[in-house]
Scaffold this motif. Structure first.
Motif, PDB file in Angstrom:
ATOM      1  N   LYS A  28       0.636  -0.616  -0.204  1.00 28.49           N
ATOM      2  CA  LYS A  28      -0.164   0.385   0.040  1.00 28.49           C
ATOM      3  C   LYS A  28       1.009   1.429  -0.070  1.00 28.49           C
ATOM      4  N   THR A  30       1.721   4.616   1.257  1.00 32.54           N
ATOM      5  CA  THR A  30       0.544   5.320   1.949  1.00 32.54           C
ATOM      6  C   THR A  30       1.231   7.185   1.853  1.00 32.54           C
ATOM      7  N   GLU A  31       2.333   7.207   1.046  1.00 26.67           N
ATOM      8  CA  GLU A  31       2.710   9.415  -0.197  1.00 26.67           C
ATOM      9  C   GLU A  31       3.115   8.444  -1.023  1.00 26.67           C
ATOM     10  N   ARG A  63       6.236   5.974  -0.649  1.00 27.26           N
ATOM     11  CA  ARG A  63       6.053   5.631   0.918  1.00 27.26           C
ATOM     12  C   ARG A  63       5.266   4.538   1.202  1.00 27.26           C
ATOM     13  N   THR A  64       5.523   3.856   1.398  1.00 26.72           N
ATOM     14  CA  THR A  64       5.368   2.110   0.889  1.00 26.72           C
ATOM     15  C   THR A  64       5.274   1.601   2.640  1.00 26.72           C
ATOM     16  N   VAL A  65       3.954   1.212   2.721  1.00 26.48           N
ATOM     17  CA  VAL A  65       4.321  -0.342   3.749  1.00 26.48           C
ATOM     18  C   VAL A  65       3.462  -1.986   3.155  1.00 26.48           C
ATOM     19  N   ARG A  96       7.578  -1.383   5.788  1.00 27.47           N
ATOM     20  CA  ARG A  96       8.272  -0.400   5.281  1.00 27.47           C
ATOM     21  C   ARG A  96       9.422   0.217   4.917  1.00 27.47           C
TER      22      ARG A  96
END
Length: 133
Positions: A28, A30-31, A63-65, A96
């Motif tokens: 996902k 996130t940014e 930015r991922t998770v 992260r």
């Protein structure tokens, strides 16, 4: 017998459909931002409109998770006026993760731009648009 087969087929579709979804990348975003510079692993701004004369290049920061934290990848696809101009496969190596791609900006750069972030299966995760004057 027909009813039994119909129910069995339906259960198989539900079961395998659920497993296929669960087996997906699980990444996902996130940014995501197009920026003029990255300092200490973070974007310093978020570009919506910029002159090609003001910077030599732009970065697409993401930015991922990830649910499993294993090594995966995302792809940044850069478009100018709906024409693909660059594609970068980027590693994601943890739960992260931060990554970015870089695109040069010059006198041929004015137009409507978009960067798509795709998962390892080619599914669109997120998109960001900006304009170069």
């Amino acid at each position: 017998m027909k009813h039994f087969l119909s129910v069995a087929c339906l259960l198989l579709v539900i079961a395998f459909g659920g497993q296929a979804k669960a087996a997906g990348t699980g990444i996902k975003i996130t940014e995501m931002a197009v920026t003029t510079k990255i300092v200490r692993g973070n974007p310093i701004d978020s570009v919506r409109r910029i002159s090609w004369r003001s910077v030599p290049s732009l970065f697409c920061f993401t930015r991922t998770v990830s649910s499993d934290g294993g090594e995966q990848s995302i792809t940044h696809v850069w478009y100018r006026d709906e024409v693909k101009v660059a594609e970068y496969k980027l590693p994601v190596r943890g739960e992260r993760w931060r990554t970015y791609s870089k695109k040069s900006v010059d006198r041929g750069s004015p137009g409507e731009w978009r960067v798509d972030a795709l998962d390892g299966d080619g599914n669109l995760l997120k998109s960001v648009k900006f304009k170069v004057n």
